[in-house]
Scaffold this active site. Structure first.
Site, short mmCIF file in Angstrom:
data_model
loop_
_atom_site.label_atom_id
_atom_site.label_comp_id
_atom_site.label_asym_id
_atom_site.label_seq_id
_atom_site.Cartn_x
_atom_site.Cartn_y
_atom_site.Cartn_z
N GLU A 105 -9.91 7.19 3.88
CA GLU A 105 -10.78 6.35 4.68
C GLU A 105 -10.08 5.01 4.83
OE1 GLU A 105 -11.40 6.23 1.32
OE2 GLU A 105 -11.15 4.05 1.28
N LYS A 112 0.81 -1.22 0.00
CA LYS A 112 0.00 0.00 0.00
C LYS A 112 0.85 1.27 0.00
CE LYS A 112 -4.44 -1.55 1.75
NZ LYS A 112 -4.27 -3.00 2.06
N SER A 161 1.76 -9.80 -0.96
CA SER A 161 1.40 -8.38 -0.83
C SER A 161 1.72 -7.78 0.53
CB SER A 161 -0.09 -8.20 -1.14
OG SER A 161 -0.89 -9.04 -0.33
C1 PLP Z 1 -5.10 -3.99 1.57
C2 PLP Z 1 -4.39 -5.25 1.29
C3 PLP Z 1 -4.77 -6.09 0.21
C4 PLP Z 1 -5.96 -5.83 -0.64
O1 PLP Z 1 -5.94 -4.67 -1.40
P1 PLP Z 1 -5.74 -4.67 -2.97
O2 PLP Z 1 -6.06 -3.29 -3.37
O3 PLP Z 1 -6.68 -5.68 -3.55
O4 PLP Z 1 -4.33 -5.04 -3.24
C5 PLP Z 1 -4.01 -7.22 -0.04
N1 PLP Z 1 -2.95 -7.53 0.72
C6 PLP Z 1 -2.56 -6.77 1.76
C7 PLP Z 1 -1.38 -7.19 2.56
C8 PLP Z 1 -3.26 -5.61 2.08
O5 PLP Z 1 -2.87 -4.86 3.12
#
Ligand code: PLP
Length: 394
Positions: free
Chosen positions: A112, A90, A378
């Protein structure tokens, strides 16, 4: 131009656009007119690259997970977004948007947040740049996510409780919109995924595209080929997946696999598998797929992972789904928790439960021996330890 890029009107095929109240028009129009010129300028690119390198810690490694590879009979690479500052992808987007906000002359940032991850990533870049930060968060989420609320406050953000409706993410979104309407001149609204009115989906995808840009280079070094056979990522709104897919969209030999949260099962009534359960409609300012009742009320989504608990997907994903450029699969809570435990025990990496949904997909696929598979890891699982402990009884 690629058929998978947004067109001049802000659409990916049938999806996208800017469905906003008239009072938001000046804010969104200002962004639309300026975003490309700003982010393509040399000064912006230089500062963006420098912060990604020295502050976020990029490039994130592309790690060949050998024990995972043995299990699945293919070369499984993990794109390590979990190693970024603040623990997930993010921050790539919030760095990009804070630099944009500065160049637009904005002094105040609003956002938000649901579970608080995007709120923390936003508060972080506001501290970095010394900009005022207001984060709207549902009153119930504030209670459930105390550590993230503390992080945001420690970084100087004001966390405002949304007390209407279900007191969760959608109510926080309404409050943020209202704030932006009332403060059009000095305030920038940082949206955290590839959702919202045009130009947000395209802007966020561009900032996250660093993931696949790096992956191409790293694959070339490690395998002699810039492209993998498969790229796999989880999808909430779809920003890490958009970043993972971006520079492979026009390489048809790369099979793109997106994994949604099935929750307790796609048919259980407690799910967030939008491409299965959703229909076309307008959510948060763009036309896409969303989970809704016959009379168009948004259905509450459910997933064990807060980051995937979203009733829609970004318009790019609706288009990739419709054109079948990407395959949309899903993983249940149980699938994801098991995959998270497996990665921990085979590789010593505790993944975010969101990312564990992408890993769960490996169990369901069959690979050829030399297939190169990239999974977008992610985020890291520190934030999810409570959930893991409860689930496995550690
Ligand atoms: C917020 C988040 C997501 C989901 O958000 P996307 O916009 O779909 O990428 C996925 N993995 C993690 C670790 C997150 O913090």
């Amino acid at each position: 131009m690629s058929k998978y890029q947004v067109n001049d009107n802000g659409y990916y095929g049938d999806f996208g656009g800017a469905y906003i109240p008239e009072m938001l028009y000046p804010n969104v129009e200002e962004l639309r007119q300026q975003y490309l010129a700003i982010i393509q300028s040399a000064g912006f690119q230089e500062e963006f690259d420098q912060l990604l390198r020295d502050y976020v810690g990029r490039p994130s490694p592309l790690y060949l997970a050998e024990r995972l590879s043995d299990r699945y009979g293919a070369n499984v690479f993990l794109k390590r977004e979990d190693l970024n500052h603040t623990g997930a992808h993010k921050i790539n987007n919030t760095i990009g948007q804070i630099l944009l906000a500065e160049r637009l002359g904005k002094k105040r940032i609003i956002a938000e947040t649901g579970a608080g991850q995007h709120g923390v990533a936003t508060a972080t870049v506001c501290a970095l740049k010394g900009l005022q930060c207001v984060v709207y968060m549902g009153a119930i989420d504030i209670q459930r996510q105390a550590p993230n609320v503390a992080r945001m406050k420690m970084m100087g953000a004001e966390v405002v409780a949304a007390t209407s409706g279900s007191k969760t993410l959608k109510d926080a979104t309404n409050e943020a919109m209202r704030d932006w309407i009332n403060n059009p001149v000095d305030t920038h609204y940082i949206i955290g995924s590839v959702v919202g009115p045009h130009p947000y989906p395209d802007m966020v995808a561009r900032f996250q595209s660093v993931i696949s840009a790096e992956t191409r280079k790293q694959l070339l070094e490690k395998t002699g080929r810039e492209t993998p056979d498969y790229a796999i990522a989880c999808v909430g709104g779809g920003s890490n997946a958009a970043g993972m897919f971006y520079h492979f969209l026009d390489s048809p030999e790369v099979k793109l696999v997106a994994v949604e949260a099935a929750g307790k099962g796609v048919e259980s009534g407690e799910s967030a598998a939008t491409t299965v359960l959703g229909r076309e409609g307008v959510l948060h300012g763009s036309r896409s797929l969303l989970m809704q009742t016959d009379d168009g009320q948004v259905v509450e989504p459910y997933s064990i992972s807060a980051g995937l608990d979203y009733p829609g997907i970004g318009p790019l994903h609706a288009w990739l789904h419709k054109t079948k450029r990407a395959t949309y699969a899903s993983a249940t809570d149980d699938d994801a928790m098991q995959a998270g435990l497996l990665l921990t025990q085979l590789e010593g990496i505790i993944p975010a439960i969101e990312s564990a949904h992408a890993l769960a997909q490996l169990e369901k696929m069959t690979f050829a021996a030399n297939d190169n598979v990239v999974v977008c890891l992610s985020g890291r699982g520190d934030k999810d330890l409570d959930n893991y402990m409860k689930y496995f009884g550690f």
